[in-house]
Motif scaffolding. Structure first.
Motif, short mmCIF file in Angstrom:
data_model
loop_
_atom_site.label_atom_id
_atom_site.label_comp_id
_atom_site.label_asym_id
_atom_site.label_seq_id
_atom_site.Cartn_x
_atom_site.Cartn_y
_atom_site.Cartn_z
N MET A 1 -5.88 -10.64 -25.04
CA MET A 1 -6.36 -11.68 -25.90
C MET A 1 -6.13 -13.05 -25.25
O MET A 1 -7.01 -13.89 -25.29
N GLN A 2 -4.95 -13.19 -24.65
CA GLN A 2 -4.64 -14.49 -24.06
C GLN A 2 -5.52 -14.77 -22.85
O GLN A 2 -5.99 -15.88 -22.66
N ARG A 3 -5.75 -13.71 -22.03
CA ARG A 3 -6.55 -13.91 -20.82
C ARG A 3 -7.99 -14.25 -21.14
O ARG A 3 -8.61 -15.07 -20.49
N SER A 4 -8.54 -13.59 -22.16
CA SER A 4 -9.96 -13.78 -22.46
C SER A 4 -10.20 -14.86 -23.50
O SER A 4 -11.34 -15.23 -23.74
N ASP A 5 -9.15 -15.32 -24.12
CA ASP A 5 -9.24 -16.34 -25.16
C ASP A 5 -10.15 -15.89 -26.30
O ASP A 5 -10.97 -16.64 -26.80
N LYS A 6 -10.03 -14.58 -26.65
CA LYS A 6 -10.80 -14.00 -27.74
C LYS A 6 -9.85 -13.57 -28.84
O LYS A 6 -8.67 -13.35 -28.61
N SER A 7 -10.41 -13.40 -30.03
CA SER A 7 -9.58 -12.95 -31.16
C SER A 7 -9.24 -11.47 -30.98
O SER A 7 -9.88 -10.75 -30.20
#
Length: 68
Positions: A1-7
């Motif tokens: 989630m942190q790497r892709s900046d997605k929920s």
């Protein structure tokens, strides 16, 4: 989630799509084609009155059951 900046929901859905192999739209199913067949009724059989015959037979059967 942190790497892709997605929920979390987006990451889980993407992982499910990859796992199920449905990342792209599924291929359309082939159209179902109905092929008519001759029923082989004998001459003199009125196909339009078969439902009436079925109703009469059903009514006769019900009358017999009630008459017992």
């Amino acid at each position: 989630m942190q790497r892709s900046d997605k929920s979390m929901k987006a990451v889980v859905n993407e992982a499910l799509r990859v796992g199920l192999g449905t990342r792209t739209k599924p291929a359309r199913a082939r159209r179902f084609k109905v092929e008519p067949h001759a029923l082989g009724f004998k001459p003199g059989v009125d196909q339009d009155r078969l439902n009436q015959l079925a109703d009469e037979l059903e009514a006769e059967e019900a009358a017999q059951r009630l008459g017992r």
